[in-house]
Design a protein around this motif. Structure first.
Motif, PDB file in Angstrom:
ATOM      1  N   VAL A  89     -45.192  20.141 -52.209  1.00 27.52           N
ATOM      2  CA  VAL A  89     -46.084  19.187 -52.871  1.00 27.52           C
ATOM      3  C   VAL A  89     -45.399  17.820 -52.964  1.00 27.52           C
ATOM      4  N   ALA A  90     -44.122  17.820 -53.319  1.00 27.49           N
ATOM      5  CA  ALA A  90     -43.396  16.564 -53.512  1.00 27.49           C
ATOM      6  C   ALA A  90     -43.264  15.763 -52.216  1.00 27.49           C
ATOM      7  N   VAL A  91     -43.103  16.433 -51.083  1.00 34.31           N
ATOM      8  CA  VAL A  91     -42.845  15.707 -49.840  1.00 34.31           C
ATOM      9  C   VAL A  91     -44.086  15.497 -48.974  1.00 34.31           C
ATOM     10  N   THR A  92     -45.222  16.035 -49.376  1.00 35.03           N
ATOM     11  CA  THR A  92     -46.421  15.933 -48.548  1.00 35.03           C
ATOM     12  C   THR A  92     -47.148  14.624 -48.795  1.00 35.03           C
ATOM     13  N   ASP A  93     -47.477  13.957 -47.717  1.00 35.25           N
ATOM     14  CA  ASP A  93     -48.311  12.754 -47.768  1.00 35.25           C
ATOM     15  C   ASP A  93     -49.762  13.221 -47.632  1.00 35.25           C
ATOM     16  N   PHE A  94     -50.434  13.351 -48.765  1.00 37.03           N
ATOM     17  CA  PHE A  94     -51.790  13.882 -48.757  1.00 37.03           C
ATOM     18  C   PHE A  94     -52.836  12.875 -48.292  1.00 37.03           C
ATOM     19  N   SER A  95     -52.421  11.664 -47.959  1.00 33.55           N
ATOM     20  CA  SER A  95     -53.384  10.693 -47.455  1.00 33.55           C
ATOM     21  C   SER A  95     -53.788  11.006 -46.010  1.00 33.55           C
ATOM     22  N   ALA A  96     -52.982  11.779 -45.325  1.00 33.22           N
ATOM     23  CA  ALA A  96     -53.306  12.206 -43.955  1.00 33.22           C
ATOM     24  C   ALA A  96     -53.956  13.584 -44.019  1.00 33.22           C
ATOM     25  N   ALA A  97     -55.193  13.687 -43.545  1.00 35.94           N
ATOM     26  CA  ALA A  97     -55.961  14.935 -43.660  1.00 35.94           C
ATOM     27  C   ALA A  97     -55.253  16.116 -42.991  1.00 35.94           C
ATOM     28  N   TRP A  98     -54.633  15.892 -41.866  1.00 34.09           N
ATOM     29  CA  TRP A  98     -53.997  17.001 -41.155  1.00 34.09           C
ATOM     30  C   TRP A  98     -52.770  17.517 -41.899  1.00 34.09           C
ATOM     31  N   ASN A  99     -52.157  16.657 -42.709  1.00 36.32           N
ATOM     32  CA  ASN A  99     -51.078  17.150 -43.563  1.00 36.32           C
ATOM     33  C   ASN A  99     -51.622  18.123 -44.605  1.00 36.32           C
ATOM     34  N   GLY A 100     -52.844  17.893 -45.042  1.00 37.38           N
ATOM     35  CA  GLY A 100     -53.482  18.830 -45.969  1.00 37.38           C
ATOM     36  C   GLY A 100     -53.687  20.194 -45.336  1.00 37.38           C
ATOM     37  N   VAL A 101     -54.037  20.211 -44.057  1.00 37.37           N
ATOM     38  CA  VAL A 101     -54.205  21.484 -43.343  1.00 37.37           C
ATOM     39  C   VAL A 101     -52.855  22.208 -43.250  1.00 37.37           C
ATOM     40  N   GLN A 102     -51.805  21.461 -42.899  1.00 43.93           N
ATOM     41  CA  GLN A 102     -50.464  22.066 -42.874  1.00 43.93           C
ATOM     42  C   GLN A 102     -50.084  22.594 -44.253  1.00 43.93           C
TER      43      GLN A 102
ATOM     44  N   ALA B  49     -38.385  31.543 -55.719  1.00 39.76           N
ATOM     45  CA  ALA B  49     -38.291  30.911 -54.396  1.00 39.76           C
ATOM     46  C   ALA B  49     -39.651  30.361 -53.979  1.00 39.76           C
ATOM     47  N   SER B  50     -40.703  31.120 -54.199  1.00 35.66           N
ATOM     48  CA  SER B  50     -42.048  30.673 -53.828  1.00 35.66           C
ATOM     49  C   SER B  50     -42.445  29.416 -54.589  1.00 35.66           C
ATOM     50  N   VAL B  51     -42.220  29.417 -55.879  1.00 34.10           N
ATOM     51  CA  VAL B  51     -42.581  28.258 -56.706  1.00 34.10           C
ATOM     52  C   VAL B  51     -41.743  27.040 -56.319  1.00 34.10           C
TER      53      VAL B  51
END
Length: 176
Positions: free
Chosen positions: A90-103, A81-83
């Motif tokens: 990872v698949a749905v995160t938009d890493f171009s926005a810094a605050w998404n990285g914090v989330q 479940a964790s993996v």
């Protein structure tokens, strides 16, 4: 949330009921604010909550000699479940926005902490403290002032929980 930690200190399964009950308001708050990862995190907390409650039930029955259960299977469910949740995040995160990285960091660390909590491992508490610190930063940014302040209360309660669980672990080693 605060009530649930009181029961978690003593490793009571009532923790899971209170924890699961507290998820809906958080889910709705994050959903209404467009905080998709944090809203999704509430769903993962519910999945862990149901799994943790049943796992603790099985462990209790095993301790009383009532049942043996397939430990590798049930503990493996937590890993899978964790993996899976991590991969999805990872698949749905938009890493171009810094605050998404914090989330993303908060979600990832929460998965690790949840895994340790389902196993009643003391190291989960310091991870929760780090989760509280990361979430405090994010909630400050999002102007969720009550949740920002709550992170400090939760971190303090986690310090108490960590001490209690470490004390339990030392007692178990002494009596073993």
């Amino acid at each position: 949330m605060l009530v649930s930690l009181y029961f978690l200190w003593s490793k009571s399964s009532v923790y899971w009921h209170w924890s699961n009950l507290s998820l809906l308001p958080y889910f709705l708050l994050f959903l209404s604010g467009g905080q998709w990862m944090l809203a999704g995190l509430q769903v993962t907390y519910l999945l862990f909550g149901i799994h943790g409650l049943y796992l603790w039930h099985l462990e209790g029955r095993r301790s009383r000699g009532e049942v043996r259960f397939n430990e590798p299977l049930w503990y493996g469910v937590t890993w899978v479940a964790s993996v899976a949740i991590f991969a999805y995040t990872v698949a749905v995160t938009d890493f171009s926005a810094a605050w998404n990285g914090v989330q993303f960091v908060a979600v990832t660390l929460s998965l690790v902490a949840n895994f340790g909590t389902t196993r009643r491992w003391a190291w989960s508490w310091p991870v929760w403290i780090v989760v509280n610190a990361v979430q405090a930063v994010y909630f400050w940014h999002a102007a969720y002032w009550v949740l920002f302040a709550l992170q400090f209360v939760l971190a303090g309660m986690s310090v108490h929980g960590w001490r209690a669980w470490r004390r339990d672990e030392r007692r178990a080693v002494t009596f073993a």
